[in-house]
Design an enzyme around this catalytic site. Structure first.
Site, mmCIF file in Angstrom:
data_model
loop_
_atom_site.group_PDB
_atom_site.id
_atom_site.type_symbol
_atom_site.label_atom_id
_atom_site.label_comp_id
_atom_site.label_asym_id
_atom_site.label_seq_id
_atom_site.Cartn_x
_atom_site.Cartn_y
_atom_site.Cartn_z
ATOM 1 N N LYS A 75 -38.010 -5.253 99.147
ATOM 2 C CA LYS A 75 -37.311 -4.042 98.733
ATOM 3 C C LYS A 75 -37.919 -2.737 99.258
ATOM 4 O O LYS A 75 -37.222 -1.738 99.402
ATOM 5 C CB LYS A 75 -37.219 -3.992 97.208
ATOM 6 C CG LYS A 75 -36.115 -4.889 96.650
ATOM 7 C CD LYS A 75 -34.883 -4.097 96.335
ATOM 8 C CE LYS A 75 -33.668 -4.963 96.155
ATOM 9 N NZ LYS A 75 -32.495 -4.208 95.732
ATOM 10 N N ASP A 120 -35.011 -3.728 88.537
ATOM 11 C CA ASP A 120 -35.516 -4.960 87.930
ATOM 12 C C ASP A 120 -37.002 -5.085 88.207
ATOM 13 O O ASP A 120 -37.677 -5.934 87.674
ATOM 14 C CB ASP A 120 -34.812 -6.150 88.578
ATOM 15 C CG ASP A 120 -35.113 -6.187 90.060
ATOM 16 O OD1 ASP A 120 -36.110 -6.802 90.441
ATOM 17 O OD2 ASP A 120 -34.393 -5.553 90.854
#
Ligand SMILES: Cc1ncc(COP(=O)(O)O)c(C=O)c1O
Length: 399
Positions: A75, A120
Protein backbone atom coordinates in the site's frame (compact mmCIF):
# COMPACT_ATOMS: atom_id res chain seq x y z
CA UNK A 1 -19.38 -26.64 1.82
CA UNK A 2 -17.39 -24.99 -0.93
CA UNK A 3 -14.94 -22.26 0.05
CA UNK A 4 -15.20 -20.39 -3.22
CA UNK A 5 -17.96 -18.93 -5.35
CA UNK A 6 -17.21 -17.77 -8.85
CA UNK A 7 -19.36 -15.72 -11.14
CA UNK A 8 -18.16 -15.98 -14.73
CA UNK A 9 -19.49 -13.86 -17.55
CA UNK A 10 -17.92 -13.73 -20.98
CA UNK A 11 -16.43 -10.38 -21.83
CA UNK A 12 -18.49 -9.20 -24.76
CA UNK A 13 -16.74 -5.94 -25.33
CA UNK A 14 -13.46 -4.96 -23.72
CA UNK A 15 -13.50 -1.29 -22.70
CA UNK A 16 -10.64 1.15 -22.41
CA UNK A 17 -11.74 2.44 -19.05
CA UNK A 18 -8.89 3.96 -17.07
CA UNK A 19 -6.39 3.41 -19.86
CA UNK A 20 -5.29 7.09 -19.79
CA UNK A 21 -4.40 6.85 -16.12
CA UNK A 22 -3.03 3.32 -15.87
CA UNK A 23 -0.77 2.68 -18.83
CA UNK A 24 2.91 1.95 -19.27
CA UNK A 25 3.90 5.60 -19.64
CA UNK A 26 2.36 6.38 -16.26
CA UNK A 27 3.88 3.22 -14.73
CA UNK A 28 7.31 4.33 -15.93
CA UNK A 29 6.94 7.71 -14.17
CA UNK A 30 5.65 6.12 -10.99
CA UNK A 31 8.49 3.60 -10.92
CA UNK A 32 11.05 6.37 -11.52
CA UNK A 33 9.69 8.14 -8.43
CA UNK A 34 9.63 4.98 -6.28
CA UNK A 35 13.27 4.38 -7.21
CA UNK A 36 14.14 7.65 -5.44
CA UNK A 37 12.58 6.49 -2.15
CA UNK A 38 14.81 5.21 0.65
CA UNK A 39 15.01 1.42 0.64
CA UNK A 40 13.51 0.93 -2.84
CA UNK A 41 14.19 -2.34 -4.54
CA UNK A 42 11.92 -4.53 -6.64
CA UNK A 43 10.06 -7.06 -4.52
CA UNK A 44 10.71 -10.75 -5.27
CA UNK A 45 8.61 -12.66 -7.77
CA UNK A 46 8.36 -16.05 -6.07
CA UNK A 47 8.33 -19.10 -8.35
CA UNK A 48 6.37 -22.20 -7.43
CA UNK A 49 7.04 -24.77 -10.17
CA UNK A 50 6.31 -27.83 -8.02
CA UNK A 51 2.94 -26.47 -6.89
CA UNK A 52 2.14 -25.37 -10.46
CA UNK A 53 2.56 -28.99 -11.53
CA UNK A 54 0.37 -30.23 -8.67
CA UNK A 55 -2.30 -27.69 -9.64
CA UNK A 56 -2.17 -28.63 -13.32
CA UNK A 57 -0.88 -25.33 -14.69
CA UNK A 58 2.31 -24.44 -16.61
CA UNK A 59 3.59 -21.78 -14.23
CA UNK A 60 2.78 -20.13 -10.91
CA UNK A 61 4.31 -16.83 -9.79
CA UNK A 62 3.58 -14.82 -6.67
CA UNK A 63 4.71 -11.21 -6.28
CA UNK A 64 5.85 -10.89 -2.67
CA UNK A 65 4.87 -7.43 -1.39
CA UNK A 66 5.88 -8.22 2.18
CA UNK A 67 9.30 -6.92 1.14
CA UNK A 68 8.08 -3.45 0.11
CA UNK A 69 10.06 -0.60 1.79
CA UNK A 70 10.06 -2.52 5.06
CA UNK A 71 6.31 -1.81 5.29
CA UNK A 72 5.20 -5.44 4.90
CA UNK A 73 2.54 -4.50 2.31
CA UNK A 74 2.10 -2.94 -1.12
CA UNK A 75 0.00 0.00 0.00
CA UNK A 76 2.92 2.40 0.57
CA UNK A 77 3.34 2.49 -3.22
CA UNK A 78 0.04 4.35 -3.56
CA UNK A 79 0.36 6.59 -0.53
CA UNK A 80 3.87 7.73 -1.41
CA UNK A 81 3.06 8.57 -5.06
CA UNK A 82 -0.07 10.44 -3.97
CA UNK A 83 1.53 12.52 -1.22
CA UNK A 84 4.55 13.29 -3.39
CA UNK A 85 2.27 14.62 -6.16
CA UNK A 86 0.16 16.69 -3.77
CA UNK A 87 3.22 18.21 -2.14
CA UNK A 88 5.08 18.87 -5.40
CA UNK A 89 2.00 20.72 -6.67
CA UNK A 90 1.73 22.73 -3.45
CA UNK A 91 5.30 24.00 -3.62
CA UNK A 92 5.53 24.25 -7.42
CA UNK A 93 8.02 21.46 -8.16
CA UNK A 94 7.97 20.18 -11.73
CA UNK A 95 9.40 16.73 -11.13
CA UNK A 96 8.29 14.13 -8.61
CA UNK A 97 11.53 13.19 -6.93
CA UNK A 98 11.87 12.24 -3.29
CA UNK A 99 15.24 13.96 -2.82
CA UNK A 100 13.90 17.22 -4.21
CA UNK A 101 10.81 17.00 -2.02
CA UNK A 102 12.98 16.47 1.04
CA UNK A 103 15.44 19.27 0.28
CA UNK A 104 15.51 21.83 3.13
CA UNK A 105 14.24 24.57 0.82
CA UNK A 106 11.25 22.44 -0.28
CA UNK A 107 10.37 21.55 3.29
CA UNK A 108 10.60 25.19 4.35
CA UNK A 109 8.24 26.25 1.56
CA UNK A 110 5.87 23.44 2.43
CA UNK A 111 5.59 24.08 6.16
CA UNK A 112 3.50 21.68 8.24
CA UNK A 113 0.38 20.12 6.76
CA UNK A 114 -1.89 17.45 8.19
CA UNK A 115 -2.97 14.45 6.13
CA UNK A 116 -5.88 12.34 7.36
CA UNK A 117 -7.15 8.95 6.24
CA UNK A 118 -9.20 5.91 7.23
CA UNK A 119 -7.68 2.49 6.86
CA UNK A 120 -7.76 -1.21 7.68
CA UNK A 121 -4.08 -0.69 8.49
CA UNK A 122 -1.97 -1.03 5.36
CA UNK A 123 -3.03 2.14 3.54
CA UNK A 124 -2.73 4.19 6.76
CA UNK A 125 0.71 2.76 7.37
CA UNK A 126 1.80 3.83 3.87
CA UNK A 127 0.45 7.36 4.33
CA UNK A 128 1.91 7.69 7.82
CA UNK A 129 5.32 6.47 6.65
CA UNK A 130 5.40 8.89 3.70
CA UNK A 131 4.19 11.79 5.87
CA UNK A 132 6.99 11.04 8.33
CA UNK A 133 9.61 10.99 5.55
CA UNK A 134 8.35 14.41 4.40
CA UNK A 135 8.06 15.77 7.97
CA UNK A 136 4.28 16.20 7.78
CA UNK A 137 1.53 15.44 10.31
CA UNK A 138 -0.69 12.42 9.83
CA UNK A 139 -3.97 11.34 11.47
CA UNK A 140 -5.28 7.82 10.90
CA UNK A 141 -8.63 6.24 11.86
CA UNK A 142 -9.16 2.48 11.84
CA UNK A 143 -12.52 0.67 11.88
CA UNK A 144 -13.76 -1.20 14.93
CA UNK A 145 -12.12 -4.56 15.46
CA UNK A 146 -8.71 -3.34 14.22
CA UNK A 147 -5.97 -5.02 16.20
CA UNK A 148 -3.69 -3.14 18.59
CA UNK A 149 -0.66 -4.34 16.60
CA UNK A 150 -1.86 -2.53 13.47
CA UNK A 151 -2.58 0.66 15.45
CA UNK A 152 0.82 0.57 17.16
CA UNK A 153 2.69 0.10 13.88
CA UNK A 154 1.11 3.29 12.56
CA UNK A 155 1.87 5.21 15.76
CA UNK A 156 5.48 4.09 15.59
CA UNK A 157 5.95 6.09 12.37
CA UNK A 158 4.77 9.24 14.11
CA UNK A 159 1.06 9.37 13.21
CA UNK A 160 -1.90 9.84 15.52
CA UNK A 161 -3.91 6.63 15.18
CA UNK A 162 -7.30 5.80 16.74
CA UNK A 163 -9.83 2.99 16.39
CA UNK A 164 -13.46 4.05 15.84
CA UNK A 165 -16.58 2.10 16.78
CA UNK A 166 -17.70 2.09 13.13
CA UNK A 167 -17.15 -0.16 10.12
CA UNK A 168 -14.68 0.72 7.34
CA UNK A 169 -17.06 2.72 5.16
CA UNK A 170 -18.42 4.74 8.09
CA UNK A 171 -14.84 5.39 9.26
CA UNK A 172 -13.99 6.77 5.80
CA UNK A 173 -16.92 9.18 6.07
CA UNK A 174 -15.85 10.21 9.56
CA UNK A 175 -12.27 10.95 8.44
CA UNK A 176 -13.60 12.96 5.49
CA UNK A 177 -15.79 15.05 7.78
CA UNK A 178 -12.87 15.77 10.13
CA UNK A 179 -10.74 16.84 7.17
CA UNK A 180 -13.42 19.32 6.08
CA UNK A 181 -13.83 20.62 9.61
CA UNK A 182 -10.13 21.11 10.33
CA UNK A 183 -8.84 22.06 6.87
CA UNK A 184 -6.75 18.87 6.65
CA UNK A 185 -5.97 16.98 3.45
CA UNK A 186 -8.12 13.84 3.13
CA UNK A 187 -6.08 11.13 1.38
CA UNK A 188 -8.30 8.11 0.78
CA UNK A 189 -7.66 5.04 -1.35
CA UNK A 190 -11.23 4.86 -2.60
CA UNK A 191 -13.32 7.36 -4.50
CA UNK A 192 -16.54 9.09 -3.53
CA UNK A 193 -18.78 11.27 -5.70
CA UNK A 194 -16.70 14.37 -6.50
CA UNK A 195 -13.56 12.86 -4.94
CA UNK A 196 -11.53 11.03 -7.58
CA UNK A 197 -8.23 12.84 -8.10
CA UNK A 198 -6.50 11.59 -4.96
CA UNK A 199 -7.75 7.97 -5.23
CA UNK A 200 -6.58 7.93 -8.86
CA UNK A 201 -3.09 9.01 -7.78
CA UNK A 202 -3.07 6.27 -5.15
CA UNK A 203 -4.15 3.70 -7.75
CA UNK A 204 -1.38 4.87 -10.07
CA UNK A 205 1.13 4.29 -7.29
CA UNK A 206 0.21 0.60 -7.22
CA UNK A 207 1.40 0.20 -10.82
CA UNK A 208 4.99 -0.26 -9.70
CA UNK A 209 4.31 -3.78 -8.43
CA UNK A 210 2.67 -4.79 -11.72
CA UNK A 211 5.38 -3.14 -13.80
CA UNK A 212 8.09 -5.01 -11.86
CA UNK A 213 6.24 -8.30 -12.34
CA UNK A 214 5.75 -7.69 -16.08
CA UNK A 215 9.45 -6.88 -16.50
CA UNK A 216 10.57 -9.96 -14.59
CA UNK A 217 8.24 -12.27 -16.47
CA UNK A 218 9.35 -10.72 -19.75
CA UNK A 219 12.98 -11.46 -18.82
CA UNK A 220 11.95 -15.11 -18.46
CA UNK A 221 10.20 -14.99 -21.84
CA UNK A 222 6.79 -15.27 -20.19
CA UNK A 223 3.48 -13.48 -20.03
CA UNK A 224 0.68 -14.32 -17.60
CA UNK A 225 -2.45 -15.96 -18.97
CA UNK A 226 -4.30 -15.59 -15.63
CA UNK A 227 -4.00 -12.90 -12.97
CA UNK A 228 -5.66 -13.22 -9.55
CA UNK A 229 -6.35 -9.89 -7.85
CA UNK A 230 -7.94 -9.53 -4.44
CA UNK A 231 -10.31 -6.62 -3.91
CA UNK A 232 -11.51 -4.57 -0.99
CA UNK A 233 -12.90 -1.47 -2.69
CA UNK A 234 -11.33 -2.65 -5.96
CA UNK A 235 -8.87 0.23 -6.44
CA UNK A 236 -5.87 -2.07 -6.56
CA UNK A 237 -7.54 -4.67 -8.79
CA UNK A 238 -8.85 -1.95 -11.12
CA UNK A 239 -5.55 -0.18 -11.60
CA UNK A 240 -3.52 -3.38 -12.08
CA UNK A 241 -6.08 -4.93 -14.44
CA UNK A 242 -6.30 -1.75 -16.50
CA UNK A 243 -2.52 -1.56 -16.71
CA UNK A 244 -2.07 -5.22 -17.69
CA UNK A 245 -4.87 -4.93 -20.25
CA UNK A 246 -3.02 -2.03 -21.85
CA UNK A 247 0.39 -3.75 -21.73
CA UNK A 248 -0.79 -7.04 -23.23
CA UNK A 249 -3.50 -5.50 -25.44
CA UNK A 250 -5.07 -8.22 -27.63
CA UNK A 251 -3.39 -10.97 -25.63
CA UNK A 252 -4.84 -9.72 -22.36
CA UNK A 253 -4.74 -12.15 -19.41
CA UNK A 254 -7.87 -13.57 -17.82
CA UNK A 255 -8.53 -11.73 -14.56
CA UNK A 256 -10.02 -13.35 -11.48
CA UNK A 257 -11.17 -10.75 -8.95
CA UNK A 258 -11.32 -12.15 -5.42
CA UNK A 259 -13.26 -10.74 -2.47
CA UNK A 260 -13.94 -11.90 1.06
CA UNK A 261 -17.39 -13.52 1.15
CA UNK A 262 -18.43 -11.18 3.97
CA UNK A 263 -17.62 -8.11 1.84
CA UNK A 264 -18.77 -9.14 -1.64
CA UNK A 265 -19.85 -5.78 -3.07
CA UNK A 266 -18.10 -6.19 -6.44
CA UNK A 267 -19.17 -9.81 -6.90
CA UNK A 268 -22.80 -8.96 -6.17
CA UNK A 269 -22.72 -5.90 -8.40
CA UNK A 270 -21.37 -7.93 -11.33
CA UNK A 271 -23.70 -10.87 -10.72
CA UNK A 272 -26.71 -8.59 -10.66
CA UNK A 273 -25.49 -6.97 -13.89
CA UNK A 274 -28.21 -4.31 -14.22
CA UNK A 275 -25.92 -1.43 -13.26
CA UNK A 276 -27.05 -1.29 -9.63
CA UNK A 277 -24.07 -0.94 -7.28
CA UNK A 278 -24.37 -3.31 -4.36
CA UNK A 279 -23.13 -2.31 -0.94
CA UNK A 280 -22.10 -4.93 1.64
CA UNK A 281 -23.61 -3.88 4.96
CA UNK A 282 -22.88 -4.48 8.62
CA UNK A 283 -19.69 -5.47 10.39
CA UNK A 284 -18.14 -7.15 7.31
CA UNK A 285 -16.78 -9.85 9.59
CA UNK A 286 -13.76 -11.45 7.96
CA UNK A 287 -10.16 -11.97 9.02
CA UNK A 288 -9.19 -10.47 5.61
CA UNK A 289 -9.14 -6.98 7.15
CA UNK A 290 -7.85 -5.28 4.01
CA UNK A 291 -10.77 -6.64 2.01
CA UNK A 292 -13.48 -5.74 4.54
CA UNK A 293 -14.96 -2.90 2.48
CA UNK A 294 -18.65 -2.56 1.66
CA UNK A 295 -18.68 0.22 -0.96
CA UNK A 296 -16.76 -0.36 -4.17
CA UNK A 297 -14.56 2.26 -5.79
CA UNK A 298 -16.46 3.43 -8.87
CA UNK A 299 -13.21 3.93 -10.79
CA UNK A 300 -12.18 0.37 -9.97
CA UNK A 301 -15.62 -1.04 -10.71
CA UNK A 302 -15.92 0.61 -14.14
CA UNK A 303 -12.52 -0.76 -15.15
CA UNK A 304 -13.28 -4.28 -13.92
CA UNK A 305 -16.63 -4.28 -15.75
CA UNK A 306 -14.71 -3.81 -18.98
CA UNK A 307 -11.75 -6.17 -18.54
CA UNK A 308 -12.57 -8.91 -16.03
CA UNK A 309 -14.61 -12.04 -16.64
CA UNK A 310 -14.39 -13.76 -13.26
CA UNK A 311 -15.57 -12.52 -9.89
CA UNK A 312 -14.93 -14.79 -6.93
CA UNK A 313 -15.59 -14.71 -3.22
CA UNK A 314 -13.74 -16.89 -0.74
CA UNK A 315 -14.18 -17.87 2.87
CA UNK A 316 -11.68 -17.14 5.63
CA UNK A 317 -10.82 -20.85 5.47
CA UNK A 318 -9.64 -20.50 1.87
CA UNK A 319 -7.50 -17.48 2.75
CA UNK A 320 -6.03 -19.37 5.73
CA UNK A 321 -5.18 -22.30 3.48
CA UNK A 322 -3.45 -19.91 1.08
CA UNK A 323 -1.40 -18.43 3.95
CA UNK A 324 -0.35 -21.90 5.13
CA UNK A 325 0.58 -23.16 1.69
CA UNK A 326 2.61 -20.08 0.78
CA UNK A 327 4.46 -20.30 4.10
CA UNK A 328 5.17 -24.04 3.71
CA UNK A 329 6.10 -24.60 0.08
CA UNK A 330 6.85 -27.82 -1.77
CA UNK A 331 10.52 -28.67 -2.29
CA UNK A 332 12.14 -26.31 -4.77
CA UNK A 333 9.38 -23.69 -4.53
CA UNK A 334 9.94 -20.23 -3.04
CA UNK A 335 8.41 -19.40 0.33
CA UNK A 336 6.18 -16.38 0.84
CA UNK A 337 5.00 -15.01 4.16
CA UNK A 338 1.51 -13.88 3.25
CA UNK A 339 -1.11 -12.29 5.48
CA UNK A 340 -4.87 -12.72 5.53
CA UNK A 341 -5.70 -10.30 2.70
CA UNK A 342 -2.39 -10.91 0.96
CA UNK A 343 -3.12 -14.59 0.40
CA UNK A 344 -6.69 -14.18 -0.88
CA UNK A 345 -5.95 -14.29 -4.62
CA UNK A 346 -3.64 -17.26 -4.23
CA UNK A 347 -6.18 -18.93 -1.93
CA UNK A 348 -8.81 -18.64 -4.67
CA UNK A 349 -6.41 -20.17 -7.21
CA UNK A 350 -5.84 -23.12 -4.86
CA UNK A 351 -9.57 -23.70 -4.32
CA UNK A 352 -10.16 -23.66 -8.08
CA UNK A 353 -7.33 -26.01 -8.99
CA UNK A 354 -7.01 -28.46 -6.10
CA UNK A 355 -10.66 -29.16 -5.32
CA UNK A 356 -12.39 -31.56 -7.68
CA UNK A 357 -15.78 -30.08 -6.84
CA UNK A 358 -14.63 -26.85 -8.48
CA UNK A 359 -13.81 -28.43 -11.83
CA UNK A 360 -16.57 -26.53 -13.62
CA UNK A 361 -15.42 -23.23 -12.16
CA UNK A 362 -11.82 -23.98 -13.14
CA UNK A 363 -12.98 -24.69 -16.69
CA UNK A 364 -15.06 -21.52 -16.77
CA UNK A 365 -11.96 -19.54 -15.80
CA UNK A 366 -10.01 -21.34 -18.53
CA UNK A 367 -7.32 -22.68 -16.21
CA UNK A 368 -5.45 -25.59 -17.78
CA UNK A 369 -2.00 -27.06 -18.38
CA UNK A 370 -1.00 -24.07 -20.55
CA UNK A 371 -1.87 -21.44 -17.95
CA UNK A 372 0.78 -19.14 -16.51
CA UNK A 373 -0.67 -17.77 -13.29
CA UNK A 374 0.31 -14.55 -11.53
CA UNK A 375 -0.86 -13.77 -7.99
CA UNK A 376 -0.02 -10.76 -5.84
CA UNK A 377 0.67 -11.43 -2.19
CA UNK A 378 -0.16 -7.89 -1.18
CA UNK A 379 0.89 -8.12 2.47
CA UNK A 380 3.08 -10.16 4.78
CA UNK A 381 2.30 -10.96 8.40
CA UNK A 382 0.98 -7.47 9.17
CA UNK A 383 -0.77 -8.90 12.23
CA UNK A 384 1.91 -11.22 13.56
CA UNK A 385 -0.10 -12.69 16.43
CA UNK A 386 -2.97 -13.56 14.10
CA UNK A 387 -0.62 -14.92 11.45
CA UNK A 388 0.69 -17.41 14.01
CA UNK A 389 -2.82 -18.29 15.09
CA UNK A 390 -3.66 -19.16 11.48
CA UNK A 391 -0.44 -20.92 10.55
CA UNK A 392 0.59 -22.56 13.84
CA UNK A 393 -2.73 -23.17 15.51
CA UNK A 394 -4.80 -23.84 12.41
CA UNK A 395 -7.49 -21.24 13.09
CA UNK A 396 -9.71 -21.29 11.09
CA UNK A 397 -9.18 -24.93 10.10
CA UNK A 398 -9.25 -25.97 6.45
CA UNK A 399 -12.28 -27.90 5.26
C1 LIG B 1 -3.14 -6.39 1.87
C2 LIG B 1 -4.21 -5.83 1.03
N1 LIG B 1 -4.52 -6.43 -0.11
C3 LIG B 1 -5.50 -5.96 -0.91
C4 LIG B 1 -6.21 -4.84 -0.56
C5 LIG B 1 -7.34 -4.39 -1.45
O1 LIG B 1 -7.15 -3.16 -2.04
P1 LIG B 1 -8.41 -2.31 -2.52
O2 LIG B 1 -9.12 -1.82 -1.30
O3 LIG B 1 -7.83 -1.24 -3.36
O4 LIG B 1 -9.27 -3.23 -3.28
C6 LIG B 1 -5.92 -4.17 0.63
C7 LIG B 1 -6.65 -2.97 1.03
O5 LIG B 1 -6.45 -2.40 2.06
C8 LIG B 1 -4.89 -4.68 1.45
O6 LIG B 1 -4.57 -4.10 2.61
Amino acid sequence: MTDIKLFHRPLIEKNNCGRNNFNDEVAEKVLAFHRTLPGYKPTPLAQLPALAKRCGVAGLYVKDESKRFGLNAFKGLGGSWCLANLIAKKIGLQSIDFHELCAPESLKRLGKNTFITATDGNHGMGIAWTAQQLQQNCVVYLPKGSTEERVERIRRVGATAEVTDMNYDQTVEYAQSLAAKNGWEFVQDTDRPGYTEIPTLIMQGYLTMAREAVDELKDKGLKPTHVFLQAGVGSMAGSIASYLASVYEDDMPVFVIVEADAADCIHKTMECGDGTVHVAQGDLATMMAGLACGIPSMTGLRILEGVAENFATITDRAAARGMRMLGNPLEGDDRVISGESGAAGFGAFIELTLEEENLNLRKAAGLDENSVVLCFSTEGDTDKAHYRKVVWQGVPPSA
